[in-house]
Design an enzyme around this catalytic site. Structure first.
Site, PDB file in Angstrom:
ATOM      1  N   GLY A  88      -4.310  -5.029   5.149  1.00 38.67           N
ATOM      2  CA  GLY A  88      -3.524  -4.147   6.010  1.00 38.67           C
ATOM      3  C   GLY A  88      -4.426  -3.161   6.740  1.00 38.67           C
TER       4      GLY A  88
ATOM      5  CB  ALA B 138       4.305   0.075   2.222  1.00 39.37           C
TER       6      ALA B 138
ATOM      7  CG  ASP C  90       4.949  11.575   7.304  1.00 44.15           C
ATOM      8  OD1 ASP C  90       5.016  10.371   6.959  1.00 44.15           O
ATOM      9  OD2 ASP C  90       4.901  11.911   8.498  1.00 44.15           O
TER      10      ASP C  90
ATOM     11  CE1 TYR D 206       7.941   3.056   4.505  1.00 44.02           C
ATOM     12  CE2 TYR D 206       7.922   5.271   5.442  1.00 44.02           C
ATOM     13  CZ  TYR D 206       7.244   4.183   4.904  1.00 44.02           C
ATOM     14  OH  TYR D 206       5.871   4.238   4.761  1.00 44.02           O
TER      15      TYR D 206
ATOM     16  CE  LYS E 163       5.479   4.352   0.734  1.00 42.67           C
ATOM     17  NZ  LYS E 163       4.447   3.349   0.345  1.00 42.67           N
TER      18      LYS E 163
HETATM   19  N1  LIG Z   1       1.462   3.230   8.882  1.00 42.29           N
HETATM   20  C1  LIG Z   1       1.793   4.528   8.824  1.00 42.29           C
HETATM   21  O1  LIG Z   1       1.942   5.206   9.856  1.00 42.29           O
HETATM   22  C2  LIG Z   1       1.972   5.200   7.494  1.00 42.29           C
HETATM   23  C3  LIG Z   1       2.361   6.542   7.435  1.00 42.29           C
HETATM   24  C4  LIG Z   1       2.525   7.164   6.187  1.00 42.29           C
HETATM   25  C5  LIG Z   1       2.297   6.427   5.014  1.00 42.29           C
HETATM   26  N2  LIG Z   1       1.929   5.109   5.111  1.00 42.29           N
HETATM   27  C6  LIG Z   1       1.691   4.366   3.865  1.00 42.29           C
HETATM   28  O2  LIG Z   1       0.326   3.955   3.863  1.00 42.29           O
HETATM   29  C7  LIG Z   1       0.203   2.686   3.193  1.00 42.29           C
HETATM   30  C8  LIG Z   1      -0.596   1.714   4.062  1.00 42.29           C
HETATM   31  O3  LIG Z   1       0.058   1.512   5.328  1.00 42.29           O
HETATM   32  P1  LIG Z   1      -0.568   0.535   6.433  1.00 42.29           P
HETATM   33  O4  LIG Z   1      -0.304   1.132   7.771  1.00 42.29           O
HETATM   34  O5  LIG Z   1      -1.966   0.161   6.059  1.00 42.29           O
HETATM   35  O6  LIG Z   1       0.396  -0.732   6.261  1.00 42.29           O
HETATM   36  P2  LIG Z   1       0.171  -2.256   6.717  1.00 42.29           P
HETATM   37  O7  LIG Z   1      -0.946  -2.391   7.671  1.00 42.29           O
HETATM   38  O8  LIG Z   1       1.522  -2.781   7.120  1.00 42.29           O
HETATM   39  O9  LIG Z   1      -0.264  -2.948   5.335  1.00 42.29           O
HETATM   40  C9  LIG Z   1       0.645  -3.120   4.289  1.00 42.29           C
HETATM   41  C10 LIG Z   1       0.200  -4.299   3.473  1.00 42.29           C
HETATM   42  O10 LIG Z   1       1.233  -4.591   2.509  1.00 42.29           O
HETATM   43  C11 LIG Z   1       1.294  -5.995   2.346  1.00 42.29           C
HETATM   44  N3  LIG Z   1       2.612  -6.388   1.851  1.00 42.29           N
HETATM   45  C12 LIG Z   1       3.827  -6.058   2.370  1.00 42.29           C
HETATM   46  N4  LIG Z   1       4.794  -6.610   1.631  1.00 42.29           N
HETATM   47  C13 LIG Z   1       4.184  -7.303   0.625  1.00 42.29           C
HETATM   48  C14 LIG Z   1       4.650  -8.081  -0.464  1.00 42.29           C
HETATM   49  N5  LIG Z   1       5.964  -8.297  -0.658  1.00 42.29           N
HETATM   50  N6  LIG Z   1       3.745  -8.621  -1.322  1.00 42.29           N
HETATM   51  C15 LIG Z   1       2.415  -8.415  -1.125  1.00 42.29           C
HETATM   52  N7  LIG Z   1       1.901  -7.702  -0.098  1.00 42.29           N
HETATM   53  C16 LIG Z   1       2.789  -7.158   0.767  1.00 42.29           C
HETATM   54  C17 LIG Z   1       1.037  -6.544   3.724  1.00 42.29           C
HETATM   55  O11 LIG Z   1       0.581  -7.867   3.595  1.00 42.29           O
HETATM   56  P3  LIG Z   1       0.758  -8.926   4.830  1.00 42.29           P
HETATM   57  O12 LIG Z   1      -0.091  -8.378   5.901  1.00 42.29           O
HETATM   58  O13 LIG Z   1       0.287 -10.198   4.279  1.00 42.29           O
HETATM   59  O14 LIG Z   1       2.218  -8.898   5.181  1.00 42.29           O
HETATM   60  C18 LIG Z   1      -0.012  -5.577   4.289  1.00 42.29           C
HETATM   61  O15 LIG Z   1      -1.307  -6.071   4.072  1.00 42.29           O
HETATM   62  C19 LIG Z   1       1.635   2.252   2.846  1.00 42.29           C
HETATM   63  O16 LIG Z   1       1.910   2.644   1.522  1.00 42.29           O
HETATM   64  C20 LIG Z   1       2.527   3.081   3.775  1.00 42.29           C
HETATM   65  O17 LIG Z   1       3.794   3.318   3.226  1.00 42.29           O
HETATM   66  C21 LIG Z   1       1.765   4.481   6.298  1.00 42.29           C
END
Ligand SMILES: NC(=O)c1ccc[n+]([C@@H]2O[C@H](COP(=O)([O-])OP(=O)(O)OC[C@H]3O[C@@H](n4cnc5c(N)ncnc54)[C@H](OP(=O)(O)O)[C@@H]3O)[C@@H](O)[C@H]2O)c1
Length: 291
Positions: free
Chosen positions: A16, A64, A106, A129, A133
């Protein structure tokens, strides 16, 4: 890092957006990088076998279901991935005597405070969401007092969000360069955060001997999405115009959170250098990834 300090770390969601930068900034730990094809976190038996076979001393969980609007339509998947999988993982880590470092958001706050949220503020999730979380982070905290929950905000990184297929910075640059109109909400505040900065600080936090519990880690300060879009264009030297929108003009089912900026108060008390201000992080990101 001395060889003896090197830990056996299992990184969940390693392909991710954040996971990619955690791999890139790994300071020398023995890393097992998980992707969904290795084990789906909702397939409890397969996931447990996978985690046990990695024999981790530390588990970093970036997994996530973070398509925030889709969570409203698919609450069962949101709860399965964001709440129940971390619950099982926390129990498994306790059994393996492994420390769990879990990422949260957040969006556990309702955004009505009117100033940045620190770790002492009580969560009050206001959409599916955020609710899912919040459940996940509670189970992680209950699993062991040594576990870490890292809340962050508005991530952008070189790999782009796997769930959202890119990142906001890239979208703004692409639209501006192709002459497409830019209309961005100007009444929702957040703390834009570069995943490379978050990843480096995550490793420092993981290695800090006294760190435990909840930490807010986001680049310093905050802005609206409109201000962020303007800063992206200015920093990239583009002159495209952006139209400010009210969030009431933006379609969607999810309840909007007016101001979820984060303050990293507990991080400061560890005596570690603060995350740089969001504008400095954006400049550094655009020097690395001109778009
Ligand atoms: N993005 C934001 O703006 C943001 C803001 C605040 C907090 N966060 C938190 O930060 C963390 C990282 O976010 P990110 O932006 O890096 O997210 P991301 O790029 O969407 O990566 C999430 C990863 O989770 C994997 N995943 C999802 N469902 C799954 C499942 N059922 N089994 C196994 N793997 C699964 C995905 O795998 P695939 O690629 O194979 O689907 C992906 O690699 C998360 O906890 C998120 O809640 C994110």
């Amino acid at each position: 890092m001395a060889e003896t300090d090197s830990l056996n770390v299992l990184l969940l969601g390693g392909r991710g957006q954040l996971g990619t930068d955690l791999v890139r900034t790994n300071p020398g730990h023995r890393l097992t990088v998980h992707g969904r094809s290795d084990a789906d976190v909702t397939d409890a038996p397969a996931f447990e076998r996978y985690v046990r076979s990695a024999s981790p001393e530390v588990v970093l969980n970036t997994v996530a279901f973070n398509k925030t609007e889709q969570c409203e339509d698919d609450p069962l998947t949101a709860l399965a991935v964001n709440t129940l999988a971390p619950r099982r993982l926390a129990a498994l880590c306790a059994d393996l005597n492994a420390r769990l470092v879990h990422f949260s958001t957040d969006f556990v706050f309702d955004g009505l405070k009117g100033s940045p949220y620190d770790e002492s503020d009580a969560p009050a999730p206001a959409n599916l969401y955020g609710f899912s979380k919040y459940g996940g982070e509670r189970f992680v905290a209950l699993g062991s007092p040594e576990n870490l929950v890292i809340r962050t905000s508005g991530l952008y990184g070189e790999a782009g969000s796997r769930a959202k297929g890119g990142n906001f910075v890239h979208t703004v640059l692409t639209r501006a360069r192709s002459g497409q109109p830019l209309r961005v909400v100007n009444d929702i505040f957040f703390s834009p955060t570069w995943t490379a900065d978050l990843a480096e600080k995550t490793w420092s936090l993981m290695e800090a001997p006294t760190a435990c519990g909840i930490y807010h880690l986001a680049n310093g300060g905050g802005c609206t999405w409109f201000e962020f879009a303007r800063a992206v264009l200015e920093t990239a030297g583009l002159t495209a115009s952006v139209e400010p929108l009210s969030s009431s003009q933006w379609p969607g089912k999810m309840r909007r959170l007016p101001d979820t900026r984060l303050a990293s108060v507990r991080w400061g008390s560890l005596g570690l250098a603060p995350l740089r201000p969001w504008r400095d992080a954006l400049s550094a990101y655009l020097r690395r990834v001109p778009g």
